[in-house]
Scaffold this motif. Structure first.
Motif, PDB file in Angstrom:
ATOM      1  N   THR A 264       7.317  -7.019  -2.073  1.00 50.57           N
ATOM      2  CA  THR A 264       6.168  -6.411  -3.030  1.00 50.57           C
ATOM      3  C   THR A 264       5.132  -8.074  -2.463  1.00 50.57           C
ATOM      4  O   THR A 264       6.050  -8.767  -2.247  1.00 50.57           O
ATOM      5  CB  THR A 264       6.325  -6.732  -4.232  1.00 50.57           C
ATOM      6  N   LEU A 265       3.314  -7.525  -2.536  1.00 53.03           N
ATOM      7  CA  LEU A 265       3.417  -8.791  -2.238  1.00 53.03           C
ATOM      8  C   LEU A 265       3.545 -10.322  -3.651  1.00 53.03           C
ATOM      9  O   LEU A 265       3.249 -11.881  -2.794  1.00 53.03           O
ATOM     10  CB  LEU A 265       2.199  -8.606  -2.802  1.00 53.03           C
ATOM     11  N   ALA A 266       3.928 -10.357  -4.436  1.00 53.53           N
ATOM     12  CA  ALA A 266       4.706 -10.723  -4.892  1.00 53.53           C
ATOM     13  C   ALA A 266       5.816 -12.132  -4.847  1.00 53.53           C
ATOM     14  O   ALA A 266       6.323 -12.543  -4.614  1.00 53.53           O
ATOM     15  CB  ALA A 266       5.364 -11.146  -6.581  1.00 53.53           C
ATOM     16  N   PRO A 282      10.044   4.958  10.725  1.00 50.80           N
ATOM     17  CA  PRO A 282       9.153   4.795   9.637  1.00 50.80           C
ATOM     18  C   PRO A 282       9.294   4.392   8.331  1.00 50.80           C
ATOM     19  O   PRO A 282      10.206   4.236   8.381  1.00 50.80           O
ATOM     20  CB  PRO A 282       9.443   6.905   9.080  1.00 50.80           C
ATOM     21  N   MET A 283       8.045   3.996   7.318  1.00 50.28           N
ATOM     22  CA  MET A 283       8.148   2.911   6.438  1.00 50.28           C
ATOM     23  C   MET A 283       8.218   4.173   5.316  1.00 50.28           C
ATOM     24  O   MET A 283       7.459   5.547   5.615  1.00 50.28           O
ATOM     25  CB  MET A 283       7.162   2.644   6.725  1.00 50.28           C
ATOM     26  N   ASN A 284       8.885   4.204   4.365  1.00 48.85           N
ATOM     27  CA  ASN A 284       9.462   4.887   2.767  1.00 48.85           C
ATOM     28  C   ASN A 284       8.313   3.984   1.947  1.00 48.85           C
ATOM     29  O   ASN A 284       8.852   2.704   1.806  1.00 48.85           O
ATOM     30  CB  ASN A 284      10.653   4.656   2.777  1.00 48.85           C
ATOM     31  N   ARG A 285       7.302   4.152   2.513  1.00 50.79           N
ATOM     32  CA  ARG A 285       6.055   3.265   0.842  1.00 50.79           C
ATOM     33  C   ARG A 285       6.558   3.574   0.093  1.00 50.79           C
ATOM     34  O   ARG A 285       6.952   4.551  -0.968  1.00 50.79           O
ATOM     35  CB  ARG A 285       4.722   3.166   1.708  1.00 50.79           C
ATOM     36  N   GLY A 286       6.663   1.966  -1.244  1.00 44.93           N
ATOM     37  CA  GLY A 286       6.983   2.385  -2.271  1.00 44.93           C
ATOM     38  C   GLY A 286       8.941   2.011  -2.693  1.00 44.93           C
ATOM     39  O   GLY A 286       9.523   2.523  -3.462  1.00 44.93           O
ATOM     40  N   VAL A 287       9.065   2.397  -1.707  1.00 42.25           N
ATOM     41  CA  VAL A 287      10.844   2.121  -1.259  1.00 42.25           C
ATOM     42  C   VAL A 287      11.217   0.625  -0.844  1.00 42.25           C
ATOM     43  O   VAL A 287      11.470  -0.176  -1.624  1.00 42.25           O
ATOM     44  CB  VAL A 287      12.065   3.141  -1.074  1.00 42.25           C
ATOM     45  N   GLU A 288      11.129   0.785   0.634  1.00 47.76           N
ATOM     46  CA  GLU A 288      11.306  -0.900   0.590  1.00 47.76           C
ATOM     47  C   GLU A 288      10.286  -1.953   1.050  1.00 47.76           C
ATOM     48  O   GLU A 288      10.117  -3.024   1.111  1.00 47.76           O
ATOM     49  CB  GLU A 288      12.389  -0.807   2.038  1.00 47.76           C
ATOM     50  N   ASP A 291       2.283  -0.432  -0.246  1.00 54.09           N
ATOM     51  CA  ASP A 291       1.197  -0.313   0.570  1.00 54.09           C
ATOM     52  C   ASP A 291       0.383  -1.731   0.440  1.00 54.09           C
ATOM     53  O   ASP A 291      -0.246  -1.846   1.766  1.00 54.09           O
ATOM     54  CB  ASP A 291       0.131   0.614  -0.051  1.00 54.09           C
ATOM     55  N   ALA A 292       0.670  -2.675  -0.442  1.00 59.95           N
ATOM     56  CA  ALA A 292      -0.129  -3.836   0.060  1.00 59.95           C
ATOM     57  C   ALA A 292       0.055  -5.044   1.239  1.00 59.95           C
ATOM     58  O   ALA A 292      -0.278  -5.799   1.313  1.00 59.95           O
ATOM     59  CB  ALA A 292      -0.741  -4.521  -1.090  1.00 59.95           C
ATOM     60  N   ALA A 294       2.448  -3.224   3.450  1.00 63.45           N
ATOM     61  CA  ALA A 294       2.401  -2.819   5.348  1.00 63.45           C
ATOM     62  C   ALA A 294       0.962  -2.785   5.301  1.00 63.45           C
ATOM     63  O   ALA A 294       0.964  -2.784   6.690  1.00 63.45           O
ATOM     64  CB  ALA A 294       2.812  -1.313   4.555  1.00 63.45           C
ATOM     65  N   ASP A 295       0.075  -2.870   4.687  1.00 64.79           N
ATOM     66  CA  ASP A 295      -1.182  -2.165   5.669  1.00 64.79           C
ATOM     67  C   ASP A 295      -2.229  -4.124   5.090  1.00 64.79           C
ATOM     68  O   ASP A 295      -2.916  -3.790   5.826  1.00 64.79           O
ATOM     69  CB  ASP A 295      -2.251  -2.004   4.383  1.00 64.79           C
ATOM     70  N   GLY A 296      -0.826  -4.935   4.661  1.00 65.16           N
ATOM     71  CA  GLY A 296      -1.555  -6.117   4.548  1.00 65.16           C
ATOM     72  C   GLY A 296      -1.771  -7.240   5.767  1.00 65.16           C
ATOM     73  O   GLY A 296      -1.164  -6.824   6.805  1.00 65.16           O
ATOM     74  N   PRO A 297      -2.164  -8.356   5.615  1.00 60.48           N
ATOM     75  CA  PRO A 297      -2.701  -9.189   6.761  1.00 60.48           C
ATOM     76  C   PRO A 297      -1.647 -10.039   7.058  1.00 60.48           C
ATOM     77  O   PRO A 297      -1.715 -10.308   8.434  1.00 60.48           O
ATOM     78  CB  PRO A 297      -3.782 -10.351   6.163  1.00 60.48           C
TER      79      PRO A 297
END
Length: 322
Positions: A264-266, A282-288, A291-292, A294-297
């Protein structure tokens, strides 16, 4: 030829000048030369005639998106003729062996085979049976190796952090036990001297049940505490849960896994302020990964995909040109 390629097997002895099976025995000079050439391609240089008249086949016995398409695009950019093999619509559904499939396509004049297979050691087994002048590239076999993914991850790291890997702190997180990507990344990081001359700076973190019990993690700092492992790292390589390869019960629940090992960002704030995030997909978003992140800077996931074409151009050229 009655070799059984359905059961896991150790890597057969194959000619590394003809085939790319893994990274564990690749000399540093050759790895760096491939990365240099890949950077040349990443900078926009094409060699449209380099493999003119050479036929290559993507021989995939497992599903793939990034690897298959990037190999196809890489071969096309080098001017090769590209055949795409789909196991679900081929004679393998009628009982034909992988070796017979290889020999059949080889007889048509195909020189290069990019092979993905579900079994450990399968690509090395096929390479040992290939004819003179035929080249095989491992596009992922079982849990063993995914060498071009390892190379593209190193290229991505080098672009972001420079060529001196000795100063890097790199953390690999998640299902290392079932990950061919993790094994290739670890071989490449060691070869390029990550943490060389200092305390161990290749860190591995994951639940105990998802860490290998062989010598894969030799020389790594291993932890089950994700928050502690993140402290001050320069790069975080997240891995997806390989649920298609694991036994039931290794993970209590996806929610528990995300709580303990989800990036997570934190959590990312514990790493170096300029830390980068990689994921082979492929990413398991919300698992490992969220979104913040995976799509962040700090995410280099899409750069990895772009670098996959450049790295695969360099590998195809090095093995098939001339």
């Amino acid at each position: 030829m009655n070799q059984d390629l359905s059961a896991p097997a150790p890597h057969a002895a194959v000619d590394a000048s003809r085939h790319l099976i893994g990274l564990q025995e690749m000399p540093r000079a050759r790895m760096e030369a491939l990365l240099d050439r890949a950077q040349h391609f990443a900078d926009g240089h094409d060699e449209r005639r380099a493999l003119a008249g050479v036929a290559v086949c993507t021989l995939f016995f497992e599903p793939s998106t990034r690897t298959r398409l990037s190999f196809q695009l890489a071969a096309q950019r080098l001017g090769a003729d590209v055949l795409s093999f789909d196991a679900s619509t081929s004679s393998t559904s009628k009982g034909e062996t992988a070796c017979d499939t290889l020999k059949t396509i080889e007889a048509m004049g195909v020189r290069g085979f990019i092979v993905r297979h579900k079994d450990d050691g399968a690509v090395a087994g096929l390479a040992a049976e290939a004819g003179e002048g035929t080249c095989l590239i491992n596009a992922g076999d079982g849990r063993s190796a995914h060498p071009t993914q390892g190379l593209l991850d190193m290229l991505t790291l080098r672009q972001a952090k420079g060529a001196d890997f000795s100063r890097l702190k790199v953390l690999i997180v998640g299902d290392v036990k079932h990950s061919r990507v993790a094994r290739s990344d670890l071989h490449a990081l060691r070869t390029l001297g990550t943490g060389e001359g200092r305390s161990i700076e290749i860190r591995v973190c994951g639940p105990q049940a998802l860490l290998p019990d062989d010598d894969t993690l030799h020389g790594c700092a291993v932890s089950q505490d994700f928050d502690a492992a993140l402290e001050g790292v320069d790069a975080v390589m997240m891995l997806r849960l390989q649920r298609e390869r694991m036994e039931d019960g290794l993970v209590a629940s996806l929610e528990d896994y995300h709580r303990d090992y989800g990036l997570t960002l934190a959590r990312l704030a514990r790493a170096d302020a300029d830390a980068v995030v990689l994921h082979p997909g492929p990413m398991n978003r919300g698992v490992e990964i969220t979104d913040a992140v995976a799509d962040g800077p700090q995410s280099l996931v899409l750069r990895q995909v772009a670098n996959g074409v450049a790295v695969r151009m360099a590998v195809l050229e090095s093995l098939l040109k001339g």
